[in-house]
Design an enzyme around this catalytic site. Structure first.
Site, PDB file in Angstrom:
ATOM      1  N   VAL A 141       0.361  -1.078  -0.177  1.00  0.00           N
ATOM      2  CA  VAL A 141      -0.303   0.301  -0.058  1.00  0.00           C
ATOM      3  C   VAL A 141       1.515   1.233   0.284  1.00  0.00           C
ATOM      4  CG1 VAL A 141      -1.937   1.361   1.164  1.00  0.00           C
ATOM      5  CG2 VAL A 141      -1.715  -1.412   1.224  1.00  0.00           C
ATOM      6  N   LYS A 200     -24.961 -15.890  -5.177  1.00  0.00           N
ATOM      7  CA  LYS A 200     -24.046 -16.234  -5.236  1.00  0.00           C
ATOM      8  C   LYS A 200     -23.982 -15.277  -6.639  1.00  0.00           C
ATOM      9  CE  LYS A 200     -21.966 -18.002  -1.009  1.00  0.00           C
ATOM     10  NZ  LYS A 200     -21.327 -18.846  -0.775  1.00  0.00           N
ATOM     11  N   GLY A 249     -14.623 -20.138   5.521  1.00  0.00           N
ATOM     12  CA  GLY A 249     -13.653 -20.655   6.128  1.00  0.00           C
ATOM     13  C   GLY A 249     -13.239 -18.694   6.230  1.00  0.00           C
ATOM     14  N   ASP A 286     -28.733 -19.538  -1.138  1.00  0.00           N
ATOM     15  CA  ASP A 286     -26.298 -19.424  -0.599  1.00  0.00           C
ATOM     16  C   ASP A 286     -26.231 -18.758  -1.989  1.00  0.00           C
ATOM     17  OD1 ASP A 286     -23.959 -18.802   1.368  1.00  0.00           O
ATOM     18  OD2 ASP A 286     -23.845 -20.262  -0.263  1.00  0.00           O
ATOM     19  N   ILE A 290     -11.517 -17.352  -2.729  1.00  0.00           N
ATOM     20  CA  ILE A 290     -10.873 -17.078  -3.956  1.00  0.00           C
ATOM     21  C   ILE A 290     -11.537 -16.571  -5.224  1.00  0.00           C
ATOM     22  CG2 ILE A 290     -11.944 -19.088  -6.995  1.00  0.00           C
ATOM     23  CD1 ILE A 290     -13.384 -20.927  -4.962  1.00  0.00           C
ATOM     24  N   LYS A 318     -22.797 -11.647   1.719  1.00  0.00           N
ATOM     25  CA  LYS A 318     -23.354 -11.714  -0.088  1.00  0.00           C
ATOM     26  C   LYS A 318     -25.288 -11.516   0.427  1.00  0.00           C
ATOM     27  CE  LYS A 318     -23.678 -15.652   2.193  1.00  0.00           C
ATOM     28  NZ  LYS A 318     -22.939 -16.880   2.682  1.00  0.00           N
TER      29      LYS A 318
HETATM   30  N1  HSE Z   1     -22.476 -21.041   3.788  1.00  0.00           N
HETATM   31  C1  HSE Z   1     -21.540 -20.808   3.030  1.00  0.00           C
HETATM   32  C2  HSE Z   1     -20.976 -22.138   2.224  1.00  0.00           C
HETATM   33  C3  HSE Z   1     -20.107 -19.760   3.564  1.00  0.00           C
HETATM   34  O1  HSE Z   1     -20.818 -23.322   3.090  1.00  0.00           O
HETATM   35  O2  HSE Z   1     -20.240 -21.951   1.319  1.00  0.00           O
HETATM   36  C4  HSE Z   1     -19.732 -19.037   2.955  1.00  0.00           C
HETATM   37  O3  HSE Z   1     -20.496 -18.169   1.624  1.00  0.00           O
END
Ligand code: HSE
Length: 412
Positions: free
Chosen positions: A31, A200, A297, A196, A131, A100
């Site tokens: 930075v 995404k 994680g 989820d 990622i 998200k």
């Molecule tokens: N619950 C989500 C997963 C966590 O298992 O991928 C990460 O967004």
């Protein structure tokens, strides 16, 4: 020294603090000056811990402090994440988030405020955990017309499906195992029902097309209906079953959906197992690219948040043009999409051959020892045509007291 605040000191927030501490020298070098966490907003006090003196309970302390240039949002959920992030951007602060739900629901508005205020709203960690996928879309693939994004975007469900595939385990047992290892929540609905993944793929589709995507318009099926028997057939066919989010941009249309998909051994996502995520992005010039790694994680996700902090720290006085406009992208109906279909039917194939061939033509048939049923994989079909054919088959089978046991889309 650039002063930062972290809102939410849970798994990801504490991970961000740890990455900033452990990598502080390399970050300062990148930075050009150091990054210091001045405040941590949380309901808890963390008495006796190294961060105790940084803890604040009042959001206005952060929002009103002109010294804070970058705010990290790792609270999750929409309330109070949305009003807090909005207020930070309006106060001229950069924001980096892993949330998200926030990006999918309010990304359009928050990106517009960031542009107007000449700050940045960044969300690399919101998809695929650690990622790099948001940055490749707005930077590395800038010269491409993106034609397809298909990803295993949820680590929990990929872990469960891998257990079912490799160990012949049931869904129920695999879910319990995922919960015991801390991957799945006590209430796993958001993961196993595909919600989820839906948020995404909505974010990725908006990034790829530059237009707003309403995640509520994306047809979403979870993976709770997939059984160990399906995996026995998948194995016999040289395939596997993955929960994917997919977007195909065809002309002015975008087909986006979330559902289990049968993929064969040559598919780039076939080898993405356990809690890992993998995202395939097809461009019209580059062809297929793949992004693979830890999709969830503490430290992997925190690493992606810190990458956004660094990007913002290097662009403190300007807005990097990323994201999408408020022009809405309609999602094309699935009835026009073309796939192959895996179908399981009760009864013996030899008794049903004529019926199946009359309705679906020549299909690849599998019979497993010890089961009073069979399965077939159709040729490529428009989904509306497949549904019509399936309805005909169901009527015929009902007359014979037999039925369709399972249907899964298969990659073309
Ligand atoms: N619950 C989500 C997963 C966590 O298992 O991928 C990460 O967004």
């Amino acid at each position: 020294m650039i002063k930062v605040a972290i809102m939410g000191y849970g798994t990801i927030g504490s991970g961000v603090y740890e990455v900033l501490e452990r990598n502080q020298e390399i970050l300062a070098e990148t930075v050009g000056q150091g990054i210091e966490v001045k405040y941590i907003l949380d309901l808890r006090d963390f008495e006796g811990s190294s961060v105790e003196k940084k803890i604040v309970h009042d959001f206005s302390v952060i929002c009103q402090d002109g010294e804070i240039k970058i705010v990290v949002e790792t609270m999750g959920g929409l309330d109070p994440a949305y009003p807090f992030v909005k207020a930070c951007l309006e106060a001229g602060k950069h924001v980096a988030t892993s949330n998200k739900a926030l990006v999918a629901a309010y990304g359009t508005e928050l990106l517009a405020i960031a542009r107007e205020k000449k700050v940045n709203f960044m969300f690399e960690a919101s998809v695929g955990g650690g990622i790099p996928i948001i940055r490749p879309l707005y930077r590395c693939l800038m010269g491409e017309k993106i034609e397809e994004i298909t990803g295993i975007l949820n680590g929990t469900t990929n872990f469960i499906l891998t257990k079912m595939d490799k160990e012949g385990a049931s869904f129920e047992w695999s879910l319990k195992e995922a919960q015991a290892l801390g991957y799945a929540e006590r209430n796993p609905e958001a993961d196993v029902e595909g919600h989820d993944t839906c948020r995404k793929i909505a974010i990725l589709t908006a990034m790829a097309t530059g237009r707003e995507v309403d995640y509520e318009e994306i047809p979403t099926e979870g993976m709770t209906g997939i059984t160990d028997t399906d995996f026995r057939y998948a194995d016999a066919l040289g395939t596997s079953i993955k929960l994917v989010g997919s977007s195909r941009m065809e002309g002015n249309k975008v087909y986006a959906w979330v559902a289990p998909l049968m993929i064969d051994k040559n598919h780039p996502l076939y080898a993405v197992n356990d809690v890992y995520n993998g995202i395939l992005v097809k461009g019209n010039m580059i062809g297929t690219t793949m992004y693979y790694g830890s999709g969830a994680g503490k430290l992997p996700t925190a690493s992606a948040v810190v990458a956004d902090i660094v990007e913002e720290a290097k662009h403190l006085d300007s807005n990097i043009p990323i994201g999408w406009s408020s022009q809405k992208l309609p999602i094309a109906p699935m009835s026009d999409a073309v796939y192959r279909y895996f179908v399981r039917v009760s009864g013996k194939y030899e008794d049903r051959r004529d019926m199946v061939e009359a309705v679906f033509g020549k299909a690849k048939v599998v019979e497993l020892e010890g089961l009073d049923e069979f399965a077939f994989l159709t040729a490529e079909l428009k989904e509306s045509r497949f549904q019509e054919n399936l309805d005909i088959l169901k009527v015929e089978l009902t007359a014979e007291y037999e039925k369709v046991l399972q249907v899964i889309r298969a990659d073309r």
